[in-house]
Motif scaffolding. Structure first.
Motif: not given
Length: 277
Positions: A35-53
């Motif tokens: 992650l870089y200052p002032g930038r947004v990284l979007g993390l996408v994927g279906e439910s259960g793909s591991g995003k929240t973990v």
């Protein structure tokens, strides 16, 4: 916009395993991103793909008795893996903040919103109680919450899920952390307030150089705010690219499937004429 320099958050070889009676089972497999200052990284994927973990592992909020985290997570050059709880508490909120998917889990039911909001501000700043209260009121006004002085006197159960979501976002923004992890920050909001929240996140990254990890199943939200996108499938990042490149030229079959599944609004020429006139 803050110029892209060195990364504020570096994740290398992140693995998360859950302990079971049969041994450890992998949930996240060797994830890498920055992650870089002032930038947004979007993390996408279906439910259960591991995003929240993945997001919870970044701030070390997974139950250590149930999970094992391996790899490296460096915030401003400081390794977070292995830090003691008291050290992590000083970092959470002030340097790296988390906007939860379920806002009810973010607040204690036995204290008022104001008590929790003001105490959190004072824990991480040198503000007096009166100054902290004014900062809370200003922050809540910024996320389109009316009568913030009255809301501070209420308990969490007296607010709707959407209102609690905006209170949590207001608290996060007013502490001006280096990194914000936003896990489905617009899920409980209507379209008008979704736009307001996205504008506030965009403002804080532009004005303060905050890096944002935006987790969402809503590809419209990702397209609106993200600079770069990482696609997660079964605990792995299968594709990562600049947002326009990924949406226009997806390379991985899973990414192509996700984009093809987006609902498309079909409008006849006659109906379009009615909308725009």
């Amino acid at each position: 916009m803050v110029e892209q320099t060195s990364p504020v958050l570096q994740v290398e070889g992140l693995k998360v395993k859950v302990k079971t009676e049969q041994g450890t089972l992998p949930l996240v497999h060797a994830v890498d991103f920055e992650l870089y200052p002032g930038r947004v990284l979007g993390l996408v994927g279906e439910s259960g793909s591991g995003k929240t973990v993945t997001s919870l592992s970044l701030i070390q909020m997974l139950d250590r008795s149930m999970t094992v985290i391996e790899g490296s997570i460096r915030l401003n050059g400081r390794e977070l893996c292995g830090l003691k709880d008291d050290e992590l508490r000083r970092i959470r909120g002030k340097e790296i903040a988390f906007i939860m998917q379920n806002p009810m889990n973010a607040f204690s039911p036995v204290y008022t919103i104001g008590t929790q909001f003001i105490e959190t501000i004072r824990t991480h700043t040198g503000l007096s109680k009166k100054q902290a209260e004014q900062r809370a009121i200003d922050a809540m006004t910024d996320v389109n919450l009316s009568t913030p002085s009255e809301l501070l006197r209420k308990y969490p159960f007296e607010l709707s899920g959407g209102m609690l979501q905006r209170v949590m976002i207001a608290l996060t923004i007013c502490l001006k952390p280096s990194v914000i992890i936003a896990d489905e920050p617009t899920t409980a909001l209507d379209v008008t307030n979704q736009l307001q929240v996205l504008r506030q996140l965009d403002r804080v990254r532009q004005e303060h150089g905050t890096a944002i990890l935006l987790i969402s199943h809503d590809l419209g939200v990702i397209a609106e705010l993200a600079d770069d996108v990482a696609v997660m499938q079964q605990g792995r990042i299968v594709e990562q690219a600049e947002v326009f490149e990924l949406f226009d030229h997806p390379k991985h079959p899973y990414t192509q499937t996700l984009l093809a599944a987006r609902p498309m609004l079909q409008i006849s020429p006659e109906m379009a004429g009615c909308i725009w006139t």
